[in-house]
Design an enzyme around this catalytic site. Structure first.
Site, PDB file in Angstrom:
ATOM      1  CG  ASP A  21      -1.640   1.270   1.468  1.00 53.20           C
ATOM      2  OD1 ASP A  21      -1.763   2.049   0.503  1.00 53.20           O
ATOM      3  OD2 ASP A  21      -2.089   1.508   2.605  1.00 53.20           O
ATOM      4  CG  ASP A  29      -1.505   1.546  -3.691  1.00 57.67           C
ATOM      5  OD1 ASP A  29      -0.308   1.366  -3.970  1.00 57.67           O
ATOM      6  OD2 ASP A  29      -1.875   2.129  -2.651  1.00 57.67           O
ATOM      7  CG  ASP A 199     -12.688 -16.134 -12.264  1.00 57.58           C
ATOM      8  OD1 ASP A 199     -11.883 -16.585 -11.443  1.00 57.58           O
ATOM      9  OD2 ASP A 199     -13.905 -15.981 -12.022  1.00 57.58           O
ATOM     10  CD  GLU A 254     -10.373 -20.592 -11.488  1.00 56.61           C
ATOM     11  OE1 GLU A 254     -11.271 -20.018 -12.112  1.00 56.61           O
ATOM     12  OE2 GLU A 254     -10.487 -20.958 -10.315  1.00 56.61           O
ATOM     13  CG  HIS A 327      -6.774 -15.606  -5.474  1.00 55.73           C
ATOM     14  ND1 HIS A 327      -6.325 -16.270  -6.610  1.00 55.73           N
ATOM     15  CD2 HIS A 327      -8.077 -15.339  -5.700  1.00 55.73           C
ATOM     16  CE1 HIS A 327      -7.317 -16.370  -7.470  1.00 55.73           C
ATOM     17  NE2 HIS A 327      -8.386 -15.808  -6.943  1.00 55.73           N
TER      18      HIS A 327
HETATM   19  O1  ISL Z   1     -12.297 -20.820  -4.065  1.00 50.51           O
HETATM   20  C1  ISL Z   1     -12.650 -21.952  -4.292  1.00 50.51           C
HETATM   21  C2  ISL Z   1     -12.685 -22.927  -3.209  1.00 50.51           C
HETATM   22  O2  ISL Z   1     -12.582 -22.299  -1.979  1.00 50.51           O
HETATM   23  C3  ISL Z   1     -12.954 -22.392  -5.658  1.00 50.51           C
HETATM   24  O3  ISL Z   1     -14.020 -23.266  -5.716  1.00 50.51           O
HETATM   25  C4  ISL Z   1     -13.233 -21.163  -6.533  1.00 50.51           C
HETATM   26  O4  ISL Z   1     -14.469 -20.622  -6.233  1.00 50.51           O
HETATM   27  C5  ISL Z   1     -13.218 -21.532  -7.971  1.00 50.51           C
HETATM   28  O5  ISL Z   1     -11.984 -22.111  -8.266  1.00 50.51           O
HETATM   29  C6  ISL Z   1     -13.400 -20.303  -8.840  1.00 50.51           C
HETATM   30  O6  ISL Z   1     -12.493 -19.303  -8.463  1.00 50.51           O
HETATM   31  C7  ISL Z   1     -12.456 -18.118  -9.180  1.00 50.51           C
HETATM   32  O7  ISL Z   1     -13.734 -17.544  -9.380  1.00 50.51           O
HETATM   33  C8  ISL Z   1     -14.432 -17.092  -8.217  1.00 50.51           C
HETATM   34  C9  ISL Z   1     -13.558 -16.221  -7.312  1.00 50.51           C
HETATM   35  O8  ISL Z   1     -14.180 -16.058  -6.071  1.00 50.51           O
HETATM   36  C10 ISL Z   1     -12.182 -16.825  -7.110  1.00 50.51           C
HETATM   37  O9  ISL Z   1     -11.376 -15.955  -6.343  1.00 50.51           O
HETATM   38  C11 ISL Z   1     -11.603 -17.088  -8.460  1.00 50.51           C
HETATM   39  O10 ISL Z   1     -10.268 -17.527  -8.426  1.00 50.51           O
HETATM   40  C12 ISL Z   1     -15.623 -16.316  -8.704  1.00 50.51           C
HETATM   41  O11 ISL Z   1     -15.230 -15.344  -9.629  1.00 50.51           O
END
Ligand code: ISL
Length: 552
Positions: A21, A29, A199, A254, A327
């Site tokens: 930050d 940021d 995503d 992903e 994450h």
């Molecule tokens: O985080 C998970 C398990 O705790 C996974 O099931 C996750 O939700 C899944 O892999 C999808 O993740 C992605 O899309 C989500 C978002 O919350 C995650 O941070 C992202 O990496 C929705 O956009």
């Protein structure tokens, strides 16, 4: 197999909210990341993947985008982004942006319009359904608890949201939607962005019909109803042809439901869809049939099997990604290693695995210093919507909440989202203000500054392993063979090609072990170890990693 720069790359993932930050408001940021670019470069990484930084109400920390063409002011806005991108390129690195195209925020203009009336121009950008009996159109559960359909009073219909109700799913069937999304990608590529992480790309094509599910197991529901829909590959080919290929963008997709059978289809080079995928075989290895809060012990044989199977399936025509944390999961050293007595050794052992496997390696921020899980005393200390919703559901179901808090400690996504630990000053040097999520109290001993000064630190081991991998491309492209598979504590494998033959030995246990000597009659030399004192043989101290170069 074609050789390409991105196959040889190491990609560093940043969760911007938690990195650095610079503006002093408790939230990381872009200026903060600019200040750390020399540090990132010093690791030896080639590319940065930034989690979403677009405008967002932050119901799911940026995975709910309300404006795809504007960088959120909290990260510095579009001008600072341009400065950031230039600085990344000047340092000789590349940038991968995260794009969330399965859903938008409910605050996105399209959705605000869509919900206004059944005849609105944007109505078909999303999935709207009526229901005859006052029940949601189907009994589908959302990823983040509750039903996946939300009733909307204005038009008295339900809309689909596989994640939170503030993340309505986009209707890719509608060609207008696909055109808009292509345009967004083109916008960022024209600015000079080098690639995208898509995503939940496995969820973009919904089945032709929405029907109730008879299934209980959430994974089964994902596989049957949500993932790998009938047109997903058609959409990706169209995207590749119309946009990605024109710019040579590097892509990684992903998504839940990507498995050994369908995974290769996304990355088969002849199909021209994506470059890489993230699969989650090893990431849900400690989740039982009841899901991530049904925690089962880590089993090394299951773990090896995941790596073996994927290597076999992607060997000929695709390309994989190698990662042990991101994450969305708890910290890799706490899950797969030993974050107590053997934290140093086990973090380095896991790094040895990362940098000796076939695939493009992704390193998640903080793993390079062995950051661990956190155990906040109260649910009030947690931020993640998935954690909070699961907590509320468990409370509603009358579960023992002291026990549930322990599960949160083990599995919460916030384990990976606590601020980056830079030094021993206030808030770990992350921010002068109160951080948006508390710092892990162990920052006084686990931080970048201390490790910079220690040649044997985890940080310096990452640097040396990255350099080692780059020097020996056998680890990138060479053959892979798991040896002594049935060994419950040692992961042993060979990586070889015409140039070299390596044996990697990893002791995943707290005990000293000797690997049954498959080396008899062979001449070899120890080329790498995660410990400072070594014997040049197959004896392994607790959590020891050795790389032997076989000579004959
Ligand atoms: O985080 C998970 C398990 O705790 C996974 O099931 C996750 O939700 C899944 O892999 C999808 O993740 C992605 O899309 C989500 C978002 O919350 C995650 O941070 C992202 O990496 C929705 O956009």
């Amino acid at each position: 197999m074609t050789k390409t720069w991105w196959k040889e790359s190491v990609i560093y993932q940043i969760y911007p909210k938690s990195y650095n930050d610079a503006t002093g408001n408790g939230v990381g940021d872009l200026l903060g990341i600019i200040q750390k670019l020399d540090y990132i470069k010093s690791l030896g990484v080639d590319m940065i993947w930034l989690c979403p930084i677009y405008e967002s109400p932050d119901k799911d920390n940026g995975y709910d985008i309300s404006d795809y063409k504007n960088i959120s002011e909290k990260y510095g806005g579009n001008d600072v982004f341009e400065e950031f991108l230039t600085a990344v390129h000047e340092k000789g690195m590349k940038l991968m942006m995260d794009l969330v195209l399965n859903h938008t925020s409910d605050q996105h203009y399209w959705f605000k319009e869509s919900r206004k009336s059944k005849t609105n121009k944007y109505r078909d950008y999303y999935f709207w359904k009526t229901s005859a009996n006052g029940e949601p159109p189907t009994n589908w559960p959302s990823f983040f608890s509750g039903n996946a359909w939300q009733y909307d009073e204005t038009t008295k219909e339900y809309y689909l949201h596989l994640f939170t109700k503030e993340q309505p799913d986009l209707n890719w069937e509608n060609p207008e939607v696909r055109k808009e999304l292509h345009d967004i990608m083109e916008y960022w590529l024209k600015k000079g962005v080098d690639g995208f992480r898509f995503d939940v790309v496995s969820l973009i094509s919904k089945g032709e019909n929405f029907s109730n599910t008879e299934l209980d197991d959430f994974n089964d529901i994902i596989n049957k109803h949500y993932a790998n829909g009938p047109k997903v590959h058609q959409y990706l080919r169209e995207l590749n042809a119309n946009v990605l290929s024109k710019y040579g963008a590097v892509t990684v997709g992903e998504g839940p439901g990507i498995d050994l059978e369908n995974g290769p289809l996304y990355v088969d080079e002849d199909r021209e869809e994506l470059n890489m995928i993230f699969h989650f075989g090893h990431m849900f290895i400690d989740a039982g049939a009841g899901g991530k809060y049904d925690i089962v012990p880590f089993d090394l044989l299951d773990f090896k099997k995941v790596f073996n199977d994927w290597d076999t399936h992607l060997r000929d025509k695709g390309w994989g990604s190698i990662f042990l944390g991101n994450h969305d999961f708890s910290r890799m050293v706490s899950r797969f290693g030993n974050d107590g007595e053997f934290r140093m050794a086990s973090a380095k052992l896991l790094a040895t695995l990362l940098f000796t496997m076939r695939g493009t390696v992704f390193v998640y921020q903080g793993d390079e210093i062995g950051m661990t899980n956190v155990a906040f005393p109260s649910i009030e200390d947690y931020n993640d919507v998935e954690t909070i919703n699961s907590w509320n559901e468990a409370e509603h179901n009358g579960e023992d909440m002291d026990e549930f808090l322990k599960k949160v400690h083990t599995t919460s996504r916030d384990n990976a989202r606590t601020p980056m630990q830079w030094n021993t000053t206030k808030n770990a040097g992350f921010s002068a203000a109160t951080p948006w999520l508390k710092v892990n109290p162990n920052y006084t001993t686990i931080n970048v500054a201390e490790q910079e000064n220690d040649p044997d630190s985890i940080l310096n081991y990452y640097r040396s392993m990255i350099a080692f991998r780059k020097k020996h491309l056998t680890f990138v492209y060479g053959n892979y063979e798991c040896l002594d598979f049935e060994n419950e504590h040692i992961y042993a494998f060979r990586r070889w090609d015409d140039n070299a033959d390596f044996l990697v030995l990893l002791n995943f246990s707290d005990k000293e072990l000797r690997w049954k000597n498959h080396l008899a009659g062979r001449d070899y030399e120890l080329v790498k170890s995660n410990l400072t004192t070594n014997t040049p043989d197959a004896t392994l101290k607790p959590w020891q990693a050795k790389i032997l170069k076989l000579k004959s």
